[in-house]
Design an enzyme around this catalytic site. Structure first.
Site, PDB file in Angstrom:
ATOM      1  N   HIS A 114       0.876  -1.187   0.000  1.00  0.00           N
ATOM      2  CA  HIS A 114       0.000   0.000   0.000  1.00  0.00           C
ATOM      3  C   HIS A 114       0.910   1.234   0.000  1.00  0.00           C
ATOM      4  CE1 HIS A 114      -2.853   2.928   1.715  1.00  0.00           C
ATOM      5  NE2 HIS A 114      -3.819   2.091   1.431  1.00  0.00           N
ATOM      6  N   ASP A 117       2.893  -4.463   7.979  1.00  0.00           N
ATOM      7  CA  ASP A 117       1.692  -3.646   7.854  1.00  0.00           C
ATOM      8  C   ASP A 117       0.514  -4.603   8.061  1.00  0.00           C
ATOM      9  OD1 ASP A 117      -0.627  -2.516   6.893  1.00  0.00           O
ATOM     10  OD2 ASP A 117       0.209  -1.869   4.970  1.00  0.00           O
ATOM     11  N   LYS A 153     -10.516  -0.716  10.588  1.00  0.00           N
ATOM     12  CA  LYS A 153     -10.730  -1.876   9.721  1.00  0.00           C
ATOM     13  C   LYS A 153     -11.088  -3.115  10.526  1.00  0.00           C
ATOM     14  CE  LYS A 153      -7.393  -0.168   6.333  1.00  0.00           C
ATOM     15  NZ  LYS A 153      -8.205   0.435   5.265  1.00  0.00           N
ATOM     16  N   CYS A 207      -4.759   2.423  -3.682  1.00  0.00           N
ATOM     17  CA  CYS A 207      -3.503   2.934  -3.111  1.00  0.00           C
ATOM     18  C   CYS A 207      -2.359   1.959  -3.308  1.00  0.00           C
ATOM     19  CB  CYS A 207      -3.656   3.299  -1.633  1.00  0.00           C
ATOM     20  SG  CYS A 207      -4.786   4.636  -1.343  1.00  0.00           S
TER      21      CYS A 207
END
Lengths: 413, 139
Positions: A130, A207, A233, A371
């Site tokens: 990302h 991540d 999220k 992204c």
């Protein structure tokens, strides 16, 4: 003799009832929310915890001697402890509250990078990252005259570990990789990545934004050095997230931002900094966000992790089969180990057109480059349509998606 | 026809559609009839960048009126551009600069003009108006 094991199943209908927004209508249809990779909906216990905070507890934390401040501080620190236990960090001081994954990665890139990166040093990222796991590293590499090395992926969307071993060298200082790809859904072999990187003396940042809503993560079992994730999220509010870091690494890093909360003693000549985690938490934090995150984790943790996986893998298999059966649909990301995220293309239709027609039918998906423009360049496309599922989605919603895509296919032919 | 007469005609046309599908199918058809910008003008200079769909727009002043050609990589975006071009093509620069484009709301397409980053339509409307402004000063 061992008693027969019964695998618990999820009562998805009961779970759905805890999400008020799922009862909404959009464009005259019952909402089919398949944009969970962007943000997940919030269950009633999270909404209640946040309302309770503002009704009963609101006060600034850590400094106040009054009752409310102490209660608010307790609730906030309790949330930190909930996170610690959930990700199995050794100590709560290793759990830094941030505004989200992006902030956590920027914190490491800036504070660790400024101190430790030297000219010629290398950081390894993968093609599927990302932008928020690319740009912070580009910025710090420019400052420190260090270099990015890119770990390639296969067409199916898997890290090429053979190439990884070749990229690793004594110049490698850190490897920053997505635990789960936001665009493709691939679950990366992070344990192996960590093992290989550590063998070379490099640190690893994961991540975890797309992993946390789907699986249990044990940072000590992984041995990961930094793990960044977002609250929103994983059923918590926006604007709050966590950076886990090993205490020794965090203690060694200079502070990020200066301000209140993060100091021990300030004079105009010299300031000494507070202990972890406060050293990295300047200013009044997102108190209600932290409390909401604690509530979200407590809510999510009540479900059997294997049952969650089984349910989501069933959705993945069903949706993959149903979508693949449509003519002119191509799925991107076919790694054997995936979470329930499906990126696809409908012949040469623009993803924006597909997304718009799906929206008219009440189906919320994401379209575009997600992204991950370097990944789009890898596939030589400008974007995809992405359906991303969560614990509360069910097969009927897969059917709604497939019917909506079929209709879009007719209209855009 | 004046700008507002054309807007009213479009509102009337769209009034016939009871189903969203008909409206979008009509938009997609309109997109196919858009006066397409010539390939040599599909350059950075004429590009209005959206996060997802791109729009190319070129304006020329001919005998005191503005002529538009355009294109987009997305069909629905193209349809909406076709509507905007139909309203503003061959109008006086001053009228274009000062028009209120009320038909977009009236036919239920306002969502496409919200300041999301997904398409370049909002910036396209602003560009159309600033073109009118520019030409009316040059005129």
């Amino acid at each position: 003799m061992k008693p027969p094991t019964t695998s618990p199943t999820l009562d998805v209908a009961a779970i759905r009832r805890q999400f008020p927004i799922l009862a909404r209508e959009v464009n005259g249809n019952r909402l089919v929310y398949l944009d969970n990779g962007a943000t997940a909906q919030k269950p009633q216990p999270v909404i209640d915890a946040m309302a309770h905070y503002y009704r009963e507890l609101n006060a600034n934390i850590h400094r106040g001697v009054h009752h409310l401040s102490q209660q608010a501080t307790h609730a906030y620190e309790q949330a930190r402890e909930t996170v610690r236990a959930y990700i199995h960090a050794e100590q709560a001081a290793e759990v830094l509250f941030t505004s989200g994954t992006t902030a956590g990665i920027n914190l490491v890139a800036t504070c660790w990078g400024r101190k430790h990166l030297k000219p010629g040093d290398e950081i390894i990222l993968s093609t599927m990252e990302h932008h928020s796991n690319i740009v912070p590293w580009q910025l710090i590499c420019q400052q420190q005259q260090s270099r990015l090395k890119i770990l390639p992926i296969t067409h199916a969307g898997e890290l090429r570990l053979d190439a990884f071993q070749e990229l690793l060298s004594e110049r490698t200082r850190l490897v920053a990789i997505a635990h789960v790809s936001n665009t493709l859904g691939s679950v990366n072999p992070v344990a192996r990545v960590i093992e290989l990187a550590h063998a070379q003396g490099a640190l690893v940042l994961l991540d975890g934004a797309q992993a946390m809503p789907h699986m249990r993560v044990d940072v000590q079992a992984l041995g990961v050095d930094f793990y960044a994730f977002s609250g929103h999220k994983m059923f918590a509010p926006t604007g709050v997230g966590v950076l886990y870091g090993k205490a020794a690494l965090l203690n060694d890093m200079p502070p990020y931002q200066g301000g209140g909360e993060m100091i021990e003693r300030v004079t105009f000549d010299k300031t000494t900094f507070a202990e972890l985690p406060h050293k990295f938490e300047a200013g009044t934090p997102n108190i209600v966000g932290g409390i909401g995150l604690g509530a979200a984790i407590a809510w999510f943790a009540q479900f059997d992790a294997e049952a969650v996986t089984a349910h989501e893998q069933d959705l993945l298999a069903y949706a993959t089969a149903q979508l693949s059966a449509l003519p002119r649909v191509t799925i991107l990301g076919t790694a054997p180990h995936k979470v329930c995220v499906i990126s696809f293309l409908l012949a040469d239709a623009h993803p924006f057109d597909v997304g718009t027609i799906l929206d008219q039918q009440g189906v919320a998906v994401r379209t575009g480059h997600h992204c991950t423009q370097p990944l789009m360049d890898f596939y030589n496309i400008s974007g995809t349509v992405r359906a991303s599922f969560a614990i509360y989605n069910h097969r009927a919603e897969v059917d709604a998606l497939v019917a909506a895509v079929a209709r879009a296919a007719n209209m855009l032919a | 026809m004046t700008i507002n007469q054309i807007q009213d005609a479009i509102i009337e046309e769209f009034g016939c559609f009871n189903r969203w599908m008909d409206k979008y199918e009509y938009l997609i058809d309109l997109g196919k009839k858009l006066p397409i910008i010539e390939p040599q003008y599909k350059t950075e200079q004429h590009l209005i960048r959206g996060c997802q769909s791109q729009v190319w727009l070129r304006a020329e002043l001919r005998n005191g009126a503005v002529t538009f050609t355009a294109d987009s990589d997305a069909l629905i975006t193209k349809g909406i551009i076709a509507l905007l071009v139909r309203v503003l093509d061959a109008q006086q620069p001053m009228d274009i600069a000062h028009t209120e484009l009320y038909f977009i709301d009236a036919i239920g397409l306002q969502a496409h003009l919200s300041p999301t980053r997904s398409n370049g339509l909002l910036s396209m409307v602003n560009t159309l108006k600033s073109i009118g402004e520019k030409f009316s000063k040059a005129h």
